[in-house]
Write an enzyme that holds these catalytic residues in place. Structure first.
Site, PDB file in Angstrom:
ATOM      1  CB  ALA A  37      -0.947  -0.009   1.202  1.00 51.24           C
ATOM      2  CG  ASP A  38       3.533   2.699   3.296  1.00 50.22           C
ATOM      3  OD1 ASP A  38       2.641   3.550   3.415  1.00 50.22           O
ATOM      4  OD2 ASP A  38       4.145   2.222   4.262  1.00 50.22           O
ATOM      5  CB  SER A  39       5.535   0.545  -2.621  1.00 50.31           C
ATOM      6  OG  SER A  39       6.514   0.271  -1.636  1.00 50.31           O
TER       7      SER A  39
END
Length: 397
Positions: free
Chosen positions: A170-172
């Site tokens: 999700a972050d990337s």
């Protein structure tokens, strides 16, 4: 180690990086690696109780995320620090931040305020759950987004219970979607002359990364289950045991199936009425797995990988990270990029996975020390030595 030449692709852009942890820095890293002047604006050491959320300054994560940047320390809670930031904003092209929406507004970094300072500025906001709605003020972390975005429900062995991915999906993804949005806004600004507000969130990015699994529900009403290492609807496609380990096999079409049967010296299976199309093979997957692994476990992985390559059957080894970087194709692609650090010496970080023929990305400089470029950047803004001393004495830098 000779110092690499910075990319010239985006060297006309100035990017202010007010982000931290992973999503925002992932977005900014794209611009830094393609040559933009990226100024990492961060709190002076000791002012932010959460300053080590990305780990130690000289640790692998910080070194991989923040190369090719200059560092300016500003205490935005002081008038002097806020004034410096306003000066920077006047000449910036992009500002990337991942504050909670309410925090951004308290700091005076909402889009309306920034647009008043610089109508050409593009603000990229990456949050946990979005800039509006009932969850807008919640803090977001990758694993929370993985859970809420459906990924943990389809990851892992059937019946195992929810399993997180081994990377910060999700972050990337949110960082990359933010970079895509910023590049679109820059292209539009070339026509309109106006900046705009680019927004994404960990939750939206994670749902988008669910892709066909999410579409499976939206279009057909099916809730996808855990499938472990097997493909959700193709077989044999997944992890299979050999005599000395495991390999990945990808039989995605009928031609692959016929070639696969020949490669394992069982051409009769290709016409077997129990397995002669994908739907039948999928229904018979448990018994077919037993049959296939009884054959594969008679030889080592290298034997089968060579046999499948000769038969044009998609297959590949399953590497630990050290073996991954030893692979000849990985080495040929030069995805591990060298950089020289004044304390750590010569190290390697992950390069950009996008090649450009004339203006490729470059890892030219290592992650800077906090405030390493204070005097340089402030001098560019017109501050003389006495003014810089006053800012330092007041705790603004």
């Amino acid at each position: 180690m000779p110092r690499p030449t910075p990319s010239s692709a985006l060297n006309r852009l100035r990017v202010l990086d007010l982000s931290r942890v992973r999503a925002g820095p992932t977005c900014v890293r794209v611009f830094a690696d393609f040559g933009a002047d990226v100024i990492k604006v961060e709190s002076p050491p000791g002012f932010d109780p959460n300053e080590n959320m990305s780990g130690p300054r000289h640790g692998y994560d910080m070194q991989n995320l923040h190369r090719n940047k200059r560092s300016l320390t500003l205490n935005l809670k002081t008038e002097g620090g806020a004034a410096v930031l306003r000066k920077l904003i006047e000449s910036a092209d992009l500002l990337v931040e991942n504050f909670r929406p309410d925090v951004k507004e308290r700091l005076g970094l909402d889009f309306e305020a920034l647009h008043a300072l610089n109508p050409r500025l593009i603000l990229v906001s990456i949050s946990g759950f979005g800039q509006s709605g009932p969850y807008r003020t919640r803090a977001g972390f990758d694993q929370i987004a993985q859970g809420m975005g459906g990924m943990m429900s389809v990851t892992g062995l059937p019946g195992q219970g929810p399993v997180r991915a081994g990377i910060a999906v999700a972050d990337s993804a949110a960082g990359l979607y933010g970079a895509i949005g910023a590049l679109v806004a820059l292209q539009e600004r070339a026509v309109s002359g106006k900046g705009q507000w680019v927004q994404t969130s960990l939750l939206e990015a994670q749902i988008a990364m669910m892709d066909f699994q999410a579409a499976r529900f939206l279009v057909e009403g099916q809730v996808p289950p855990q499938a472990g290492n097997d493909h959700p609807y193709s077989t044999p496609m997944g992890v299979y045991a050999t005599r000395d380990g495991h390999i990945n096999i990808g039989v995605g079409a009928e031609g692959h199936w016929r070639s696969f049967c020949g490669a394992i010296d069982r051409p009769d299976l290709a016409a077997d009425p129990r397995y002669d199309n994908m739907e039948k093979r999928f229904k018979a997957r448990p018994e077919l797995r037993v049959l296939i692994e009884a054959i594969l476990t008679t030889q080592d992985s290298t034997h089968w990988l060579a046999a499948f390559e000769a038969a044009a059957v998609p297959a590949g080894p399953i590497y630990a990270v050290d073996a991954m970087f030893d692979d000849p194709q990985v080495q040929h692609l030069a995805i591990a990029q060298p950089v020289s650090h004044p304390v750590l010496g010569d190290i390697r970080v992950i390069g950009e996975p996008v090649g450009l023929s004339r203006t490729p990305a470059s890892v030219a400089t290592a992650t800077p020390e906090a405030g390493e470029h204070n005097a340089e950047i402030l001098g560019e803004l017109g501050y003389d030595e006495a003014a810089i001393t006053r800012l330092r004495d007041s705790g603004a830098i």
